[in-house]
Design an enzyme around this catalytic site. Structure first.
Site, PDB file in Angstrom:
ATOM      1  N   SER A 123       0.818  -1.206   0.000  1.00  8.97           N
ATOM      2  CA  SER A 123       0.000   0.000   0.000  1.00  8.97           C
ATOM      3  C   SER A 123       0.852   1.257   0.000  1.00  8.97           C
ATOM      4  CB  SER A 123      -0.955   0.001   1.199  1.00  8.97           C
ATOM      5  OG  SER A 123      -0.240  -0.207   2.385  1.00  8.97           O
ATOM      6  N   HIS A 144      -3.385  -3.647  -5.620  1.00  4.28           N
ATOM      7  CA  HIS A 144      -3.628  -3.108  -4.280  1.00  4.28           C
ATOM      8  C   HIS A 144      -5.098  -3.234  -3.896  1.00  4.28           C
ATOM      9  CE1 HIS A 144      -3.550   0.594  -1.383  1.00  4.28           C
ATOM     10  NE2 HIS A 144      -3.396  -0.533  -0.727  1.00  4.28           N
ATOM     11  N   GLU A 156      -6.485  -1.106  -6.949  1.00  3.95           N
ATOM     12  CA  GLU A 156      -5.595  -0.221  -7.707  1.00  3.95           C
ATOM     13  C   GLU A 156      -4.576  -1.104  -8.424  1.00  3.95           C
ATOM     14  OE1 GLU A 156      -5.571   3.856  -4.976  1.00  3.95           O
ATOM     15  OE2 GLU A 156      -3.980   2.393  -4.677  1.00  3.95           O
ATOM     16  N   ASN A 194      -4.606   6.609  -1.133  1.00  4.70           N
ATOM     17  CA  ASN A 194      -3.871   7.092   0.043  1.00  4.70           C
ATOM     18  C   ASN A 194      -3.307   8.487  -0.162  1.00  4.70           C
ATOM     19  OD1 ASN A 194      -4.385   5.112   1.883  1.00  4.70           O
ATOM     20  ND2 ASN A 194      -2.649   3.844   1.268  1.00  4.70           N
TER      21      ASN A 194
HETATM   22  P1  NAI Z   1      -0.650  -9.346   8.306  1.00  8.05           P
HETATM   23  O1  NAI Z   1       0.403  -9.056   9.317  1.00  8.05           O
HETATM   24  O2  NAI Z   1      -2.033  -9.613   8.753  1.00  8.05           O
HETATM   25  O3  NAI Z   1      -0.186 -10.574   7.417  1.00  8.05           O
HETATM   26  C1  NAI Z   1       1.096 -10.704   6.861  1.00  8.05           C
HETATM   27  C2  NAI Z   1       1.431 -12.201   6.788  1.00  8.05           C
HETATM   28  O4  NAI Z   1       2.615 -12.342   6.010  1.00  8.05           O
HETATM   29  C3  NAI Z   1       1.705 -12.838   8.134  1.00  8.05           C
HETATM   30  O5  NAI Z   1       0.879 -13.975   8.294  1.00  8.05           O
HETATM   31  C4  NAI Z   1       3.183 -13.203   8.093  1.00  8.05           C
HETATM   32  O6  NAI Z   1       3.476 -14.399   8.778  1.00  8.05           O
HETATM   33  C5  NAI Z   1       3.413 -13.366   6.618  1.00  8.05           C
HETATM   34  N1  NAI Z   1       4.794 -13.154   6.173  1.00  8.05           N
HETATM   35  C6  NAI Z   1       5.656 -12.214   6.597  1.00  8.05           C
HETATM   36  N2  NAI Z   1       6.811 -12.307   5.914  1.00  8.05           N
HETATM   37  C7  NAI Z   1       6.669 -13.333   5.041  1.00  8.05           C
HETATM   38  C8  NAI Z   1       7.510 -13.907   4.045  1.00  8.05           C
HETATM   39  N3  NAI Z   1       8.731 -13.432   3.815  1.00  8.05           N
HETATM   40  N4  NAI Z   1       7.020 -14.920   3.320  1.00  8.05           N
HETATM   41  C9  NAI Z   1       5.783 -15.401   3.538  1.00  8.05           C
HETATM   42  N5  NAI Z   1       4.947 -14.905   4.474  1.00  8.05           N
HETATM   43  C10 NAI Z   1       5.386 -13.870   5.203  1.00  8.05           C
HETATM   44  O7  NAI Z   1      -0.602  -8.098   7.291  1.00  8.05           O
HETATM   45  P2  NAI Z   1      -1.755  -7.578   6.309  1.00  8.05           P
HETATM   46  O8  NAI Z   1      -2.538  -6.551   6.996  1.00  8.05           O
HETATM   47  O9  NAI Z   1      -2.445  -8.760   5.731  1.00  8.05           O
HETATM   48  O10 NAI Z   1      -0.897  -6.820   5.196  1.00  8.05           O
HETATM   49  C11 NAI Z   1      -0.098  -7.520   4.280  1.00  8.05           C
HETATM   50  C12 NAI Z   1       0.351  -6.609   3.153  1.00  8.05           C
HETATM   51  O11 NAI Z   1      -0.784  -5.998   2.549  1.00  8.05           O
HETATM   52  C13 NAI Z   1       1.275  -5.466   3.535  1.00  8.05           C
HETATM   53  O12 NAI Z   1       2.217  -5.273   2.509  1.00  8.05           O
HETATM   54  C14 NAI Z   1       0.359  -4.292   3.625  1.00  8.05           C
HETATM   55  O13 NAI Z   1       0.994  -3.066   3.375  1.00  8.05           O
HETATM   56  C15 NAI Z   1      -0.620  -4.599   2.517  1.00  8.05           C
HETATM   57  N6  NAI Z   1      -1.917  -3.963   2.702  1.00  8.05           N
HETATM   58  C16 NAI Z   1      -2.517  -3.955   3.935  1.00  8.05           C
HETATM   59  C17 NAI Z   1      -3.747  -3.343   4.104  1.00  8.05           C
HETATM   60  C18 NAI Z   1      -4.407  -3.334   5.434  1.00  8.05           C
HETATM   61  O14 NAI Z   1      -5.372  -2.549   5.603  1.00  8.05           O
HETATM   62  N7  NAI Z   1      -4.012  -4.141   6.387  1.00  8.05           N
HETATM   63  C19 NAI Z   1      -4.433  -2.685   2.989  1.00  8.05           C
HETATM   64  C20 NAI Z   1      -3.767  -2.818   1.723  1.00  8.05           C
HETATM   65  C21 NAI Z   1      -2.535  -3.397   1.625  1.00  8.05           C
END
Ligand code: NAI
Length: 525
Positions: A123, A144, A156, A194
């Site tokens: 994001s 996105h 996006e 954003n």
């Molecule tokens: P989250 O923390 O809920 O999930 C991330 C997951 O990725 C975790 O389960 C973790 O164990 C896993 N992980 C970390 N490093 C890893 C790797 N090297 N290989 C495989 N798995 C790995 O985070 P969330 O909220 O789901 O966000 C994930 C991505 O999405 C981020 O890049 C964030 O910027 C993006 N994003 C998040 C939004 C939100 O509102 N939370 C909205 C739009 C995008």
């Protein structure tokens, strides 16, 4: 271009909040979905949770039992990256860290076939930077999604400098086939949502900083007059001040401290205090047991005024569609509105420089739709002390609240007559301190200005900007369509007057908005 074939395997890397939502949507759309996470338990939990969501949809008769079963069967855990070798599309949703994402995609390049598309759900990180060290950076694109993925329609589709247009088109069509509303965007700080949404928070915070009203009152104005689903303060409390503040800071830094994006010291203090919003039990509001929702402030009832008159006939040149809508509401509510004689109308215009006629008069008060000047400034410019300005509403026919501000020179009698008039028309009336541009108008003007700049800089199309804000953050109307409805001329005037009032570059008018103003063209044909 066509969407990814349904037979194409989709791999989702990272099974947290976003990854599981993406997997849910892709499997429901017919793809075999392989989920990978460094924490195997996260994959198990995601698959179990998605199966439960499908079951709920069956219970609500929004999915058949057979479809739910088939979609659940299409969800497969991947024990290692090698298991996603047959993927046609990989969507990455891991931690928001450039180095970690780069390392993951470098590993993936060694595993997947040459035609596999690599997508990142970042994001805030440059898609160009994530792709930079790949062997084939042209196949990496931003995809996105918005949280919660199954409910938010926007995707996006972000092209970095190297991204192949055909790859972006395939991802766009694939998102559409998954029932989403995709929008193309260029990789730039904040992408569309954003970036364009910053003024929604920033103008609210500035209004609070200038003591225009308390948070609950400003929130009510933005909801009940502006038509936004949530006011800025309740929304920031929901997002979390740590998250919201850090997004603002990162956009501000990325645009080399452009004053448009200046963060707020009010929010900085909330973060300093650990008052992060709902999740910490306290932000602008208190949450949890015994917490009460503060009431918005409204003016006490005033009698209906003796007379209301307009000086420019509704629909005539010089009148505006916006003020006509207000007069129409008065008439619908049985308030007699008479036309002023030319000499009466003229008397208030004496000494006026390029002044528009007031929307209407009411017991001696000249009442205007805000043009970005404070009521006090306007009263001085017009040499008419009894001046009241009112705010923009999404729909004056349906709004339940209106914000107004009185000139410091305005008499109590004239002010109260205006309050009584709006109350007689069924509005709750909120008095804001005499801030230039009031709340809804200055917020909408700044949203439209930012959207115009994004279009001007080739980040997205005008339609893309509007779709993004409606589908990504639920705005009641796209900012550019809103500018068209209010009139590009008035939006530019509001911004110019805000710039003059504050002396800040923050309110400078986007070159594209200026161009539309000069040509008289709308953003949407
Ligand atoms: P989250 O923390 O809920 O999930 C991330 C997951 O990725 C975790 O389960 C973790 O164990 C896993 N992980 C970390 N490093 C890893 C790797 N090297 N290989 C495989 N798995 C790995 O985070 P969330 O909220 O789901 O966000 C994930 C991505 O999405 C981020 O890049 C964030 O910027 C993006 N994003 C998040 C939004 C939100 O509102 N939370 C909205 C739009 C995008």
């Amino acid at each position: 271009m066509a969407a990814l074939d349904k037979a194409g395997v989709v791999a989702v890397i990272g099974s947290g909040a976003m990854g599981s939502g993406i997997a849910q949507v892709a499997a429901a759309a017919g793809h075999t979905v392989k989920l990978y996470d460094t924490r195997a338990e996260a994959v198990q939990k995601a698959i179990a949770d998605i199966a439960k969501v499908y079951q709920k949809l069956v219970d609500k008769e929004r999915m058949t039992a057979a479809d739910a079963q088939a979609a659940t069967a299409r969800l497969q855990p991947a024990g290692g990256l090698a298991d996603v070798a047959d993927a046609a599309l990989v969507v990455e949703a891991i931690v928001e860290n450039l180095d970690v994402k780069r390392a993951l995609f470098a590993d993936l390049e060694g595993v997947v076939g040459d035609s596999c598309i690599l997508a990142t759900n970042t994001s805030s990180i440059s898609v160009t930077a994530i792709a930079a060290r790949l062997r084939r950076p042209q196949r990496l694109v931003g995809m996105h999604f918005f949280n919660p993925v199954p409910l938010m329609a926007l995707v996006e589709v972000i092209s970095g400098l190297a991204t192949d247009a055909a790859v972006a088109d395939t991802v766009y069509d694939t998102a559409a086939a998954w029932g989403k509303n995709p929008v193309h965007a260029k990789s730039t700080p904040g992408f569309i949502v954003n970036r364009v949404a910053r003024p929604y928070y920033a103008e609210g915070l500035r209004l609070l900083n200038e003591q225009a009203a308390d948070a609950a009152t400003i929130d009510a104005v933005m909801r009940e007059a502006g038509g936004f689903r949530m006011g800025p303060f309740e929304l920031m409390d929901l997002i979390g001040h740590d998250v919201n503040y850090s997004v603002t800071q990162s956009v501000f830094n990325a645009y080399y401290n452009d004053p448009r994006f200046t963060p707020s010291v009010i929010q900085q203090e909330l973060v300093n205090a650990g008052y992060l919003g709902r999740k910490s039990g306290r932000g602008f509001y208190a949450y949890g047991d015994g917490a009460t929702v503060p009431a918005a402030r409204s003016e006490a009832p005033q009698p209906k005024p003796d007379y209301v008159s307009y000086s420019v006939e509704p629909g005539a040149s010089g009148a505006s569609a916006v003020t006509d809508a207000v007069l129409a509401r008065f008439q619908e509510r049985g308030i007699a509105v008479t036309q002023r004689t030319a000499s009466e109308a003229h008397s208030h215009a004496a000494g006026t420089v390029a002044e528009h006629a007031p929307a209407f008069h009411c017991n001696g008060a000249a009442v205007y739709l805000t043009d970005g000047r404070s009521a006090t400034q306007r009263a001085a410019d017009n040499k008419h002390p009894d001046t009241v300005v009112f705010d923009l509403a999404l729909d004056y026919g349906k709004a339940t609240r209106i914000a107004i501000a009185a000139a410091d020179q305005c008499s109590a009698a004239a002010y109260n007559a205006v309050v009584g008039l709006f109350q007689a028309a069924g509005f709750a009336v909120t008095k804001l301190d005499d801030v230039p541009g009031l709340a809804v108008m200055r917020t909408v003007a700044m949203l439209a200005n930012e959207a115009a700049d994004a279009v001007h800089q080739g980040v997205c199309s005008a339609q893309g900007a509007d779709t993004a804000m409606q589908k990504g953050v639920n705005y009641p109307r796209g900012p550019l369509a809103w500018a068209d409805a209010v009139g590009v001329e008035r939006i530019a005037t509001v911004l110019n007057n805000l710039a003059a009032a504050y002396g800040e570059d923050r309110y400078r008018v986007s070159p594209l908005l200026r161009r539309k103003q000069a040509s008289g063209a709308a953003f949407h044909a």
